[in-house]
Motif scaffolding. Structure first.
Motif, PDB file in Angstrom:
ATOM      1  N   ASN A  57     -51.224  16.291  10.465  1.00  0.00           N
ATOM      2  CA  ASN A  57     -50.582  15.659   9.319  1.00  0.00           C
ATOM      3  C   ASN A  57     -49.468  16.536   8.782  1.00  0.00           C
ATOM      4  N   PHE A  59     -47.451  16.449   5.127  1.00  0.00           N
ATOM      5  CA  PHE A  59     -47.231  15.784   3.857  1.00  0.00           C
ATOM      6  C   PHE A  59     -46.745  16.783   2.819  1.00  0.00           C
ATOM      7  N   GLU A  63     -49.131  15.523  -2.123  1.00  0.00           N
ATOM      8  CA  GLU A  63     -50.010  14.710  -1.289  1.00  0.00           C
ATOM      9  C   GLU A  63     -51.135  15.553  -0.695  1.00  0.00           C
ATOM     10  N   GLN A 101     -49.895  11.114   7.738  1.00  0.00           N
ATOM     11  CA  GLN A 101     -48.483  11.107   8.111  1.00  0.00           C
ATOM     12  C   GLN A 101     -48.321  12.051   9.296  1.00  0.00           C
TER      13      GLN A 101
END
Length: 110
Positions: A57, A59, A63, A101
């Protein structure tokens, strides 16, 4: 106000399966097992899917704090098998990575 009743999901499922088998609503084929001859109950397994934050991920700082605090609170809270009233021997935990993400990889040059 009301009283919280202990959920007994496993007992309800076994009762429903036995009722379906008794009324021919479903067929249940039992494997012969001499070690289980004392227990005539249907064998049920419950799969509990747990998500964990994947390392793949990317971010923002905000987040990241939100997601990490969510998973921290989840660890501090009641486990799903306890919340549903399931026996530990009948539960299979399956962990699934949560990709919020995906990381953007740079292009590789030749």
């Amino acid at each position: 106000m009301g009283f919280r009743i202990q959920p007994r999901t496993e007992v309800f499922f076994k009762t429903i399966v036995e009722d379906l088998v008794r009324t021919d609503g479903a067929r249940y084929q039992r494997q012969p097992d001499p070690a289980r001859s004392y227990n005539e109950d249907a064998d049920l397994k419950f799969v509990v899917i747990e998500k964990f934050l994947s390392f793949e991920n990317e971010f923002t700082f905000r987040e990241g704090i939100l997601l990490k605090s969510y998973f921290l609170l989840k660890k501090l809270g009641q486990r799903d098998e306890q919340a549903f009233g399931l026996d530990k021997s009948d539960v299979v935990l399956e962990q699934v990575p949560l990709v919020y993400q995906p990381v953007q990889l740079p292009a590789i040059r030749k």
